[in-house]
Scaffold this motif. Sequence first.
Motif, PDB file in Angstrom:
ATOM      1  N   HIS A   1       0.965  -1.150   0.041  1.00  0.00           N
ATOM      2  CA  HIS A   1      -0.118   0.021   0.261  1.00  0.00           C
ATOM      3  C   HIS A   1       0.704   1.342   0.139  1.00  0.00           C
ATOM      4  CE1 HIS A   1      -3.891  -1.655   0.132  1.00  0.00           C
ATOM      5  NE2 HIS A   1      -3.822  -2.162   1.257  1.00  0.00           N
ATOM      6  N   PHE A   2       1.949   1.240   0.793  1.00  0.00           N
ATOM      7  CA  PHE A   2       2.681   2.412   0.859  1.00  0.00           C
ATOM      8  C   PHE A   2       3.663   2.519  -0.385  1.00  0.00           C
ATOM      9  CE2 PHE A   2       3.494   2.331   5.530  1.00  0.00           C
ATOM     10  CZ  PHE A   2       2.146   2.823   5.820  1.00  0.00           C
ATOM     11  N   TYR A   3       3.974   1.481  -1.144  1.00  0.00           N
ATOM     12  CA  TYR A   3       4.425   1.561  -2.630  1.00  0.00           C
ATOM     13  C   TYR A   3       3.480   2.190  -3.436  1.00  0.00           C
ATOM     14  CZ  TYR A   3       6.402  -0.091  -6.940  1.00  0.00           C
ATOM     15  OH  TYR A   3       6.771  -0.010  -8.134  1.00  0.00           O
ATOM     16  N   ALA A   4       2.401   1.911  -3.423  1.00  0.00           N
ATOM     17  CA  ALA A   4       1.491   2.582  -4.243  1.00  0.00           C
ATOM     18  C   ALA A   4       1.349   4.147  -4.043  1.00  0.00           C
ATOM     19  CB  ALA A   4       0.090   2.138  -4.130  1.00  0.00           C
TER      20      ALA A   4
ATOM     21  N   LEU B   1       7.310   5.388  -3.358  1.00  0.00           N
ATOM     22  CA  LEU B   1       8.453   4.241  -3.212  1.00  0.00           C
ATOM     23  C   LEU B   1       9.435   4.458  -1.872  1.00  0.00           C
ATOM     24  CD1 LEU B   1      10.094   2.012  -4.613  1.00  0.00           C
ATOM     25  CD2 LEU B   1      11.189   3.654  -5.883  1.00  0.00           C
ATOM     26  N   GLU B   2       9.559   5.912  -1.679  1.00  0.00           N
ATOM     27  CA  GLU B   2      10.495   6.120  -0.711  1.00  0.00           C
ATOM     28  C   GLU B   2       9.862   5.528   0.478  1.00  0.00           C
ATOM     29  OE1 GLU B   2      11.334   8.418  -4.014  1.00  0.00           O
ATOM     30  OE2 GLU B   2       9.593   8.267  -2.787  1.00  0.00           O
ATOM     31  N   CYS B   3       8.524   5.751   0.922  1.00  0.00           N
ATOM     32  CA  CYS B   3       7.858   5.485   2.036  1.00  0.00           C
ATOM     33  C   CYS B   3       7.727   4.016   2.275  1.00  0.00           C
ATOM     34  CB  CYS B   3       6.297   5.895   1.872  1.00  0.00           C
ATOM     35  SG  CYS B   3       5.453   5.681   3.356  1.00  0.00           S
ATOM     36  N   ALA B   4       7.561   3.043   0.946  1.00  0.00           N
ATOM     37  CA  ALA B   4       7.729   1.739   1.194  1.00  0.00           C
ATOM     38  C   ALA B   4       9.112   0.990   1.387  1.00  0.00           C
ATOM     39  CB  ALA B   4       7.146   1.151  -0.272  1.00  0.00           C
TER      40      ALA B   4
ATOM     41  N   THR C   1      13.909  14.727  -0.818  1.00  0.00           N
ATOM     42  CA  THR C   1      12.840  15.311   0.187  1.00  0.00           C
ATOM     43  C   THR C   1      11.911  14.337   0.620  1.00  0.00           C
ATOM     44  OG1 THR C   1      13.235  17.243  -1.164  1.00  0.00           O
ATOM     45  CG2 THR C   1      11.224  16.958  -0.070  1.00  0.00           C
ATOM     46  N   ARG C   2      11.402  13.387  -0.053  1.00  0.00           N
ATOM     47  CA  ARG C   2      10.394  12.270   0.482  1.00  0.00           C
ATOM     48  C   ARG C   2      11.074  11.424   1.505  1.00  0.00           C
ATOM     49  NH1 ARG C   2       6.609   9.780  -4.135  1.00  0.00           N
ATOM     50  NH2 ARG C   2       5.820  11.771  -5.029  1.00  0.00           N
ATOM     51  N   LEU C   3      12.336  11.153   1.237  1.00  0.00           N
ATOM     52  CA  LEU C   3      12.924  10.460   2.592  1.00  0.00           C
ATOM     53  C   LEU C   3      13.247  11.031   3.712  1.00  0.00           C
ATOM     54  CD1 LEU C   3      15.879   8.607   0.424  1.00  0.00           C
ATOM     55  CD2 LEU C   3      13.673   7.450   1.345  1.00  0.00           C
ATOM     56  N   ARG C   4      13.495  12.316   3.519  1.00  0.00           N
ATOM     57  CA  ARG C   4      13.852  13.153   4.580  1.00  0.00           C
ATOM     58  C   ARG C   4      12.557  13.446   5.397  1.00  0.00           C
ATOM     59  NH1 ARG C   4      17.011  18.486   3.792  1.00  0.00           N
ATOM     60  NH2 ARG C   4      18.731  16.890   3.303  1.00  0.00           N
ATOM     61  N   PHE C   5      11.322  13.521   4.663  1.00  0.00           N
ATOM     62  CA  PHE C   5       9.968  13.769   5.118  1.00  0.00           C
ATOM     63  C   PHE C   5       9.586  12.643   5.922  1.00  0.00           C
ATOM     64  CE2 PHE C   5       5.316  13.678   5.010  1.00  0.00           C
ATOM     65  CZ  PHE C   5       5.037  15.034   5.527  1.00  0.00           C
TER      66      PHE C   5
END
Length: 327
Positions: free
Chosen positions: A88-91, A94-97, A183-187
């Motif tokens: 679900h996070f991958y959808a 990608l960084e969150c997954a 930015t997504r990873l840091r967030f």
Amino acid sequence: MINDEDDHMTTLLVAKQYMKNFINKYEIYLKPLMKLVLALTALMMINGKIGYMHKLDNTSIVLILALMCSFMPTNFIIFVAAAFTVLHFYALSLECAAITLILFLVMFLLYFRFSPKDTVVVVLLPICFVLKIPYVIPLAMGLVGTPASVVSVGCGVAVSYLINYVADSATALSGMEAEDITTRLRFVIDGLLNNKEMVLTIAAFAITIMVVYLVRRLSIDHAWTIAMIAGAIVDVMVLLVGDLMFDTKVSMVGIFVGTIFSLLIVKILEFFVFHLDYSRVEKVQFEDDEYYYYVKAVPKITVATPARTVKRINTPRKRSGSGQSRR
């Protein structure tokens, strides 16, 4: 009044014994059913909270996987729930997954090293967070678990806050540019590491487990009841003090109401697991060649289920005419 209370207690004990007999008799069917219900509840909760991959948000898929979980070892439920969460996070991102997958791997290493038998805790804790009674888990694990249960409870808390954080931040994550990976990873990482409420909850639950565990092992009357009350007070105090120190903005009403309901649930657990008769305590002293032994014996409260008796009424048969005596 005393007789009425004794009658009510006897009725409860008889009902408890009937339930134990029923569970022992049909355990081979009840275990898969309980795993089915647990897996179904967990997967439906995940889909309802973070159903970003529409292919997984399907009743047929959920039912098939829940049926698979019912015939597999209990730990398989954790793997399926973790896979659902990562997909679900991958959808969504990608960084969150990727971060979630790494976090799950670390938690699995800790979980299988220290408390591999606490599968139900890891799955139930996020469900209890949804029901607003997460405080029942540390109280219950302090009573029936070990200090190693701190690991499984901590993993359950981390998963709960991770799911909530991503669900609340879904709009911000989807609005970021796809190329801006850093930015997504840091967030996501900053959102987890700076989550003071999550850290406070893990610390409060860990302290609660240790307090309940230590008190319930004391050689005192009503140790379990005292342990659960002491644990509930410590849990509330740690959460409130932490709120004053770190401004976590927890709901005081929610904490008090949830703790009261949790105490009631744990009291029911005590009745089924550890119900003792402190009016018949016996203290025994004996010795051998090297030691003196002082033993305190507290009998369990048990009652036999009433046996069912079947009365057979034999009706006399009518004599036929041929059976008359001849002259």
